[in-house]
Design a protein around this motif. Sequence first.
Motif, short mmCIF file in Angstrom:
data_model
loop_
_atom_site.label_atom_id
_atom_site.label_comp_id
_atom_site.label_asym_id
_atom_site.label_seq_id
_atom_site.Cartn_x
_atom_site.Cartn_y
_atom_site.Cartn_z
N ASP A 1 0.86 -1.44 -0.04
CA ASP A 1 -0.13 0.08 -0.01
C ASP A 1 0.59 1.01 0.02
O ASP A 1 0.33 2.43 0.28
N THR A 2 2.14 1.13 -0.17
CA THR A 2 2.99 2.24 -0.17
C THR A 2 4.11 2.34 -1.32
O THR A 2 4.31 1.11 -1.84
N VAL A 3 4.31 3.39 -1.66
CA VAL A 3 5.50 3.44 -2.60
C VAL A 3 6.62 4.57 -2.18
O VAL A 3 6.06 5.52 -1.75
N LYS A 4 8.04 4.19 -2.21
CA LYS A 4 8.75 5.15 -1.76
C LYS A 4 9.62 5.97 -2.80
O LYS A 4 10.19 5.28 -3.75
N ALA B 1 0.62 -1.48 -10.37
CA ALA B 1 -0.21 -2.11 -9.53
C ALA B 1 -1.25 -3.10 -10.09
O ALA B 1 -1.64 -4.12 -9.52
N ASP B 2 -1.87 -2.50 -11.27
CA ASP B 2 -2.69 -3.24 -12.02
C ASP B 2 -2.48 -4.77 -12.44
O ASP B 2 -3.01 -5.63 -12.40
N LYS B 3 -1.08 -4.80 -12.53
CA LYS B 3 -0.56 -6.09 -13.19
C LYS B 3 0.08 -6.79 -12.20
O LYS B 3 0.59 -8.13 -12.63
N GLY B 4 -0.03 -6.59 -10.95
CA GLY B 4 0.59 -7.36 -9.98
C GLY B 4 1.54 -6.51 -8.81
O GLY B 4 0.91 -6.10 -7.87
N GLU B 5 2.77 -6.49 -8.89
CA GLU B 5 3.74 -5.97 -7.97
C GLU B 5 4.13 -4.55 -8.44
O GLU B 5 4.56 -4.65 -9.53
N VAL B 6 4.24 -3.72 -7.27
CA VAL B 6 4.92 -2.59 -7.51
C VAL B 6 6.68 -2.36 -7.16
O VAL B 6 6.64 -2.50 -6.01
N THR B 7 7.27 -2.72 -7.98
CA THR B 7 8.79 -2.42 -7.51
C THR B 7 9.37 -1.52 -8.65
O THR B 7 8.91 -1.03 -9.57
N SER B 8 10.82 -1.14 -8.33
CA SER B 8 11.58 -0.25 -9.12
C SER B 8 11.40 -0.87 -10.62
O SER B 8 11.28 0.01 -11.75
N LEU C 1 1.05 15.97 -5.43
CA LEU C 1 0.41 14.91 -4.31
C LEU C 1 -0.62 15.61 -3.48
O LEU C 1 -1.49 14.75 -3.26
N ASP C 2 -0.47 16.77 -3.25
CA ASP C 2 -1.64 17.55 -2.36
C ASP C 2 -2.91 17.49 -3.11
O ASP C 2 -4.07 17.65 -2.80
N THR C 3 -2.87 17.51 -4.46
CA THR C 3 -4.17 17.64 -5.12
C THR C 3 -4.41 16.16 -5.68
O THR C 3 -5.51 16.22 -6.50
N HIS C 4 -3.80 15.21 -5.29
CA HIS C 4 -4.23 13.91 -5.64
C HIS C 4 -4.20 12.84 -4.22
O HIS C 4 -3.88 11.76 -4.40
N GLY C 5 -4.57 13.34 -3.40
CA GLY C 5 -4.86 12.86 -1.99
C GLY C 5 -3.37 11.95 -1.38
O GLY C 5 -3.58 11.08 -0.64
N GLY C 6 -2.23 12.63 -1.78
CA GLY C 6 -1.27 12.21 -1.39
C GLY C 6 -0.72 11.10 -1.76
O GLY C 6 0.17 10.17 -1.28
N LYS C 7 -1.38 10.43 -2.93
CA LYS C 7 -1.19 9.00 -3.64
C LYS C 7 -0.42 9.06 -4.96
O LYS C 7 -0.89 10.10 -5.55
N GLY D 1 -0.77 6.25 -8.35
CA GLY D 1 -1.26 4.98 -8.69
C GLY D 1 -1.95 4.37 -7.65
O GLY D 1 -2.13 3.02 -7.59
N GLY D 2 -2.69 5.29 -6.72
CA GLY D 2 -3.59 4.82 -5.59
C GLY D 2 -2.71 4.18 -4.38
O GLY D 2 -3.29 3.79 -3.49
N LEU D 3 -1.53 4.29 -4.57
CA LEU D 3 -0.75 4.04 -3.32
C LEU D 3 -0.26 5.35 -2.52
O LEU D 3 0.00 6.26 -2.98
#
Length: 402
Positions: free
Chosen positions: A41-44, A337-344, A70-76, A78-80
């Motif tokens: 649920d997070t991305v760095k 995220a839609d395809k599975g895993e969020v990595t570099s 970020l401020d205008t997109h809820g701090g997210k 890609g939904g993370l």
Amino acid sequence: MFVNASIRRPGRSRTRASAAALAVSLAAVAGCSGDSGSGDDTVKVGLLAALSGTYEAVGTDLRDGFQLYLDTHGGKLGGLEVELSVGDEGDGPPTAVPAATKMVKKDRVDVMTGIVANGSYNAVLPILEQNKIPLVSSNGRPEVKDVSHVWHTSFLSNEPGAAIAEYVKEEVDGPVYAIGPDYQGGYDQVGGFTETFEEVGGELANPDGETTWTPFPDTTNFTPYFADIAESDAEAVYTFYAGKAAIDFVKQYAKSDVADLPLYTPGFLTEGSVLAAQGDAAEGINTVLNYAADLDNDANRKFVADWTAEHDSLPTEYAMASYDAAAVLDLAIADAADKGEVTSETINEAIGNLGQIESPRGTWAFGKKSHAPVQKWYLREVRKDGKRLSNVTVQDLATLGG
């Protein structure tokens, strides 16, 4: 049209001390993988920008442009939820490398963005390459041989000059004097103009047809250089400066014997807070840039409204490019995220699959070879907009990239 991104001045190389410092930093981060992921649920995200030193104003806009998205997109993105690590690039590698090393080794970022200066870029990139961390940079970019994990939302450093060179050749009846700061950014910015200007039949007014370089960052008095220009047969001047040097140059130019010569320049000479400091001395300066706050499109109207709700000034190209970096990551992270895993690695792959991007500058896309924007460039002029001086769009110039 694709233009080479770096103009190198003969006889200049990285010092042994800088190379040694970089080697130590690379060793320190060896073995740290940028592909560990940050959780479901997070991305760095690591943002490196000049928050002190010569280009503090530029770095501050990079930071604030990204934060605005970020401020205008809820701090997210890609939904993370975003864990944002901000590092100070300072005046170059001695500050930038430790800050980047911390983001990689301690903060374990999934992706990096920002970077103001070409020297910082060249010093930091090996650290990111070694750990396969994608970089979505957002200011001028130097030449990069391997762009597999490198993406860029602003411009290649020689493109402003290349975009305006033919226009200057058509407008100016005679030779043009070229002058700029003696460091890599200056070589790229001014070199982009002089190379293209000569290709289209233009002539430099400088002695021996070579650009005049001023010591950087030591030059604060440009009067002797203006005297040299006055003694030449120049019919116009082309230059590049930013930050405090831009303020000094413009104020002194307006009081010099060459004040009547048209002045052409990349937009950074009059961009952002420096324009207010220059005051009426900047009026009439012709600039080239990939953005102006008065561009008439829906994305820009929203961007300008959101920015001016938080700031007392109009947004700059720096803020726009960093805002767009966040938008790119938003799209790419959502796809990963839609395809599975969020990595570099999955973020990097997703960026490569992006198509047209709607932006305050107008629609653009990443070039397949350069991973930098294929985008339109605009001629601007400093004019009074009510009581305030602004960089007003005059016309389209060229579309560059590839």
